[in-house]
Design a protein around this motif. Structure first.
Motif, PDB file in Angstrom:
ATOM      1  N   VAL A   1       0.857  -1.195   0.000  1.00 25.86           N
ATOM      2  CA  VAL A   1       0.000   0.000   0.000  1.00 25.86           C
ATOM      3  C   VAL A   1       0.890   1.241   0.000  1.00 25.86           C
ATOM      4  CG1 VAL A   1      -1.840  -1.181   1.242  1.00 25.86           C
ATOM      5  CG2 VAL A   1      -0.125   0.104   2.536  1.00 25.86           C
TER       6      VAL A   1
ATOM      7  N   GLY B   1       2.815   4.125   1.727  1.00 26.85           N
ATOM      8  CA  GLY B   1       3.367   4.311   3.059  1.00 26.85           C
ATOM      9  C   GLY B   1       3.487   5.788   3.387  1.00 26.85           C
TER      10      GLY B   1
ATOM     11  N   SER C   1       1.215   2.468   6.938  1.00 25.99           N
ATOM     12  CA  SER C   1       0.252   2.783   5.877  1.00 25.99           C
ATOM     13  C   SER C   1      -0.224   4.240   5.993  1.00 25.99           C
ATOM     14  CB  SER C   1      -0.929   1.814   5.919  1.00 25.99           C
ATOM     15  OG  SER C   1      -1.600   1.893   7.147  1.00 25.99           O
TER      16      SER C   1
ATOM     17  N   SER D   1      -6.430   1.110   4.304  1.00 24.02           N
ATOM     18  CA  SER D   1      -5.104   1.313   3.725  1.00 24.02           C
ATOM     19  C   SER D   1      -5.220   1.829   2.294  1.00 24.02           C
ATOM     20  CB  SER D   1      -4.314   0.003   3.751  1.00 24.02           C
ATOM     21  OG  SER D   1      -3.995  -0.318   5.082  1.00 24.02           O
TER      22      SER D   1
ATOM     23  N   THR E   1      -4.434   2.590  -1.609  1.00 17.23           N
ATOM     24  CA  THR E   1      -3.750   1.941  -2.731  1.00 17.23           C
ATOM     25  C   THR E   1      -3.574   2.888  -3.919  1.00 17.23           C
ATOM     26  OG1 THR E   1      -5.879   1.062  -3.455  1.00 17.23           O
ATOM     27  CG2 THR E   1      -4.521  -0.377  -2.107  1.00 17.23           C
TER      28      THR E   1
ATOM     29  N   GLU F   1       0.155  -7.459   4.042  1.00 17.42           N
ATOM     30  CA  GLU F   1       1.275  -6.784   4.707  1.00 17.42           C
ATOM     31  C   GLU F   1       2.524  -7.652   4.600  1.00 17.42           C
ATOM     32  OE1 GLU F   1      -0.564  -4.961   8.621  1.00 17.42           O
ATOM     33  OE2 GLU F   1      -0.995  -7.079   8.427  1.00 17.42           O
TER      34      GLU F   1
END
Ligand code: AMP
Ligand code: MG
Length: 332
Positions: A42, A44, A150, A158, A160, A187
């Motif tokens: 995802v 960060g 995330s 989270s 994307t 994860e």
């Protein structure tokens, strides 16, 4: 709190393209600002892991009510060796799975420059080389470890895409590197190499079977009921705990106590203290969070039997600071 990191939206968040924005993103990170970037799982929320105030800002922006240890992301295993102690097992796992979704928890290397807040005061450190090309470009350019949980508010979904990041954190961070949609994955797998037998702390993108094949042995299990508990050898508690007894909300100092202050208020009898440190003279919670674990360690190292901690307001990062202090104060 520091103007830069106010929890309310204030800064316009720049959207940077990976073709032109990596250098700018690196500059921002090196000056303590926060930049979101894509990883193979995802987006960060990136901050300089060696800068305690940047790490504190990551927690503040996410609105997390507690400090959990964060993963330090680096560009390659050579950089990782300056931060953590690689034994034979860790070397084999890094060789097999980096770059990729495997996080290694190792003892910190001597002189490890990562902020004590990023490791939540533990003597271990979590390390990962991510596989996303934009993340790797950025990490190479920064040349320092970068924490990157995330990029969403605590409890949120989270992100994307860069749009997700902007809708959740826009106005709170300096920039987002837009690398398009990330491959929605799980994860990273977290493996601790702190004892003879490596331990699986969190299942994730790399399977247990693949890891066990490389190691030629079975992984030890995470302790019951605490699949994500931080581990350090010789530590009973799963979090940082001082040897000294810790007394919170202290308004009076007993003779010989070490004292941890916050802001300009002074408890009665302060002249009786053996040592005094202040989390933040100006009452800045970001600065206080950045100093928390390092100050506790210093006071504990004086050998004082007790540490008296002045009241810290239960607002913004104060909530997470008080959470950690309460755990450290809990009887063992
Ligand atoms: P995230 O960044 O959200 O993917 O989560 C970080 C994960 O790494 C959590 O499961 C943490 O508990 C784990 N972790 C980070 N540092 C340590 C450490 N020093 N010891 C054990 N676990 C850690
Ligand atoms: Mg998350």
């Amino acid at each position: 709190m520091t103007e830069r990191f106010k929890a309310s939206p204030s800064v316009p968040t720049k959207r940077l393209s990976p073709e032109e924005g990596v250098e700018r993103a690196a500059e921002l990170l090196l000056t303590g600002r926060l930049v979101a970037f894509p990883t193979e799982t995802v987006y960060g929320l990136g901050g300089d892991a060696t800068n305690g105030e940047a790490v504190a800002a990551v927690y503040a922006v996410k609105g997390r009510p507690a400090f959990n240890p964060l993963i330090s992301h680096i560009a390659n295993v050579a950089v990782a060796r300056r931060l953590g102690r690689f034994g034979r097992m860790a070397e084999a796992l890094a060789e097999a799975f980096w770059p990729g979704p495997l996080t290694l928890v190792l003892e910190q290397a001597p002189g490890c420059p990562v902020s004590a807040l990023a490791t939540a005061g533990l003597t271990s450190i979590a390390l990962r080389v991510p596989a996303h090309p934009v993340a790797l470009d950025l990490l190479r350019e920064v040349g320092r470890p970068v924490v990157a949980p995330s990029a969403n508010r605590s409890g949120g979904v989270s992100p994307t895409t860069a749009e997700h990041v902007l809708s959740d954190l826009g106005g709170r961070i300096a920039a987002v590197l837009d690398g398009g949609r990330t491959v929605v994955g799980v994860e990273s797998t977290v493996v601790a190499c702190l004892a003879e037998v490596p331990r699986l702390l969190r299942p994730g993108g790399i399977t247990r079977a693949a890891i066990e094949r490389v190691l030629g042995m079975a992984l030890a299990e995470a302790p019951d009921g605490e699949p994500n508990a931080p581990q350090a050898p010789g530590m009973l508690a799963s979090h940082y705990a001082p040897r000294a007894r810790l007394r919170m909300d202290a308004r009076e100092v007993d003779p010989g106590e070490a004292v941890l202050l916050f802001g300009r208020e002074r408890p009665a009898g302060l002249e009786r203290a053996s040592t005094v440190l202040n989390l933040s003279e100006s009452g800045d919670l970001i600065e206080a969070a950045a100093n928390l674990f390092a100050h506790l360690r210093r006071l504990d190292a004086t050998g004082a039997a007790a540490i008296a901690v002045a009241p810290v307001p239960e607002e913004d990062l104060g909530e997470a600071i008080n959470d950690r202090l309460r755990r450290a104060a809990a009887p063992r």
